[in-house]
Design a protein around this motif. Sequence first.
Motif, PDB file in Angstrom:
ATOM      1  N   PHE A 130       0.826  -1.213   0.000  1.00  0.00           N
ATOM      2  CA  PHE A 130       0.000   0.000   0.000  1.00  0.00           C
ATOM      3  C   PHE A 130       0.861   1.265   0.000  1.00  0.00           C
ATOM      4  O   PHE A 130       0.481   2.296   0.543  1.00  0.00           O
ATOM      5  CB  PHE A 130      -0.968  -0.027   1.185  1.00  0.00           C
ATOM      6  N   THR A 131       2.043   1.167  -0.627  1.00  0.00           N
ATOM      7  CA  THR A 131       2.956   2.305  -0.729  1.00  0.00           C
ATOM      8  C   THR A 131       2.359   3.392  -1.634  1.00  0.00           C
ATOM      9  O   THR A 131       2.002   3.121  -2.777  1.00  0.00           O
ATOM     10  CB  THR A 131       4.314   1.821  -1.289  1.00  0.00           C
ATOM     11  N   VAL A 132       2.240   4.607  -1.089  1.00  0.00           N
ATOM     12  CA  VAL A 132       1.636   5.726  -1.832  1.00  0.00           C
ATOM     13  C   VAL A 132       2.365   7.031  -1.494  1.00  0.00           C
ATOM     14  O   VAL A 132       3.168   7.070  -0.570  1.00  0.00           O
ATOM     15  CB  VAL A 132       0.146   5.923  -1.461  1.00  0.00           C
ATOM     16  N   CYS A 133       2.069   8.087  -2.247  1.00  0.00           N
ATOM     17  CA  CYS A 133       2.589   9.415  -1.900  1.00  0.00           C
ATOM     18  C   CYS A 133       1.567  10.464  -2.334  1.00  0.00           C
ATOM     19  O   CYS A 133       0.450  10.110  -2.719  1.00  0.00           O
ATOM     20  CB  CYS A 133       3.952   9.652  -2.549  1.00  0.00           C
ATOM     21  N   SER A 134       1.944  11.752  -2.302  1.00  0.00           N
ATOM     22  CA  SER A 134       0.924  12.748  -2.670  1.00  0.00           C
ATOM     23  C   SER A 134       0.693  12.808  -4.177  1.00  0.00           C
ATOM     24  O   SER A 134      -0.177  13.533  -4.636  1.00  0.00           O
ATOM     25  CB  SER A 134       1.233  14.132  -2.086  1.00  0.00           C
ATOM     26  N   SER A 135       1.450  12.017  -4.962  1.00  0.00           N
ATOM     27  CA  SER A 135       1.193  11.969  -6.404  1.00  0.00           C
ATOM     28  C   SER A 135       0.507  10.682  -6.839  1.00  0.00           C
ATOM     29  O   SER A 135       0.208  10.517  -8.017  1.00  0.00           O
ATOM     30  CB  SER A 135       2.506  12.080  -7.179  1.00  0.00           C
ATOM     31  N   CYS A 136       0.329   9.728  -5.932  1.00  0.00           N
ATOM     32  CA  CYS A 136      -0.264   8.460  -6.363  1.00  0.00           C
ATOM     33  C   CYS A 136      -1.005   7.781  -5.216  1.00  0.00           C
ATOM     34  O   CYS A 136      -0.896   8.188  -4.068  1.00  0.00           O
ATOM     35  CB  CYS A 136       0.815   7.535  -6.925  1.00  0.00           C
ATOM     36  N   GLY A 137      -1.752   6.736  -5.580  1.00  0.00           N
ATOM     37  CA  GLY A 137      -2.444   5.952  -4.562  1.00  0.00           C
ATOM     38  C   GLY A 137      -3.951   6.113  -4.638  1.00  0.00           C
ATOM     39  O   GLY A 137      -4.469   6.835  -5.488  1.00  0.00           O
ATOM     40  N   PRO A 138      -4.658   5.442  -3.734  1.00  0.00           N
ATOM     41  CA  PRO A 138      -6.117   5.501  -3.766  1.00  0.00           C
ATOM     42  C   PRO A 138      -6.623   6.873  -3.344  1.00  0.00           C
ATOM     43  O   PRO A 138      -6.015   7.535  -2.506  1.00  0.00           O
ATOM     44  CB  PRO A 138      -6.526   4.433  -2.745  1.00  0.00           C
ATOM     45  N   ARG A 139      -7.692   7.323  -3.931  1.00  0.00           N
ATOM     46  CA  ARG A 139      -8.350   8.569  -3.539  1.00  0.00           C
ATOM     47  C   ARG A 139      -9.858   8.300  -3.470  1.00  0.00           C
ATOM     48  O   ARG A 139     -10.414   8.178  -2.406  1.00  0.00           O
ATOM     49  CB  ARG A 139      -8.087   9.697  -4.567  1.00  0.00           C
ATOM     50  N   PHE A 140     -10.465   8.167  -4.662  1.00  0.00           N
ATOM     51  CA  PHE A 140     -11.921   8.004  -4.726  1.00  0.00           C
ATOM     52  C   PHE A 140     -12.383   6.821  -3.871  1.00  0.00           C
ATOM     53  O   PHE A 140     -13.373   6.902  -3.147  1.00  0.00           O
ATOM     54  CB  PHE A 140     -12.350   7.805  -6.186  1.00  0.00           C
ATOM     55  N   THR A 141     -11.635   5.713  -3.947  1.00  0.00           N
ATOM     56  CA  THR A 141     -12.004   4.491  -3.231  1.00  0.00           C
ATOM     57  C   THR A 141     -12.056   4.679  -1.719  1.00  0.00           C
ATOM     58  O   THR A 141     -12.838   4.032  -1.036  1.00  0.00           O
ATOM     59  CB  THR A 141     -10.957   3.392  -3.548  1.00  0.00           C
TER      60      THR A 141
END
Length: 214
Positions: A130-141
């Motif tokens: 679940f590696t994410v940053c402020s440019s990628c990753g889940p949002r809407f979900t």
Amino acid sequence: MLRRAVVRCSGVVQGVGFRPFVYRVAVSQGLAGYVRNLGDAGVEVVVEGEEEAVNAFLRRLREEKPPLISYEELSVEWAPPLGLAAFRIEGSVKEASAGGFSNPPPDIATCDECLRELFTPGGRRFLYPFTVCSSCGPRFTIIVDLPYDRVRTSMVDFPMCEDCAREYHDPLDRRHHAEPTCCWRCGPQMKLIELSGEEVACDDPLREAAKLIG
Ligand SMILES: [Zn+2]
Ligand SMILES: [Zn+2]
């Protein structure tokens, strides 16, 4: 001459690294003020400083915006400065309206920097799914409500560890205000569960699941 500009932005401006971007540009122009998310998925920015610096800020807001950000409307009102001393990312406000039409962002595929981190042995997010940053990753979900902040996402159940919190609060870190940020220590974990509800004991649930479905 000192000026104060109140900028209201609509479009896709929450959950796409907009506040950290605004922060960087405002600080580099030597401006005081704040940026905050609004309840209709818009964002309000207030900047105070020399007129020339404020104008440069407004130009850079359009010209240097990261690719995930898209504006529908960007309105500017001028006002007398109130003498603010620094620039800050402020807590969101539920009611205020940016005008125009704003959308929460979609989920965003893992960026190159996160992919590199994911596959760097010894790093604290090595193989963390679940590696994410402020440019990628889940949002809407993960969004439960707006404005977009961790407390209104499903990440509210995963308080950040101190390493993640340090990155989150560091204006120079690419996880500055990355709402879903997490790691092996503080984020969601994977489990493999039988149809009966029983957990399958294994070291790597992802590999085990892949094996089972052939
Ligand atoms: Zn990323
Ligand atoms: Zn963590």
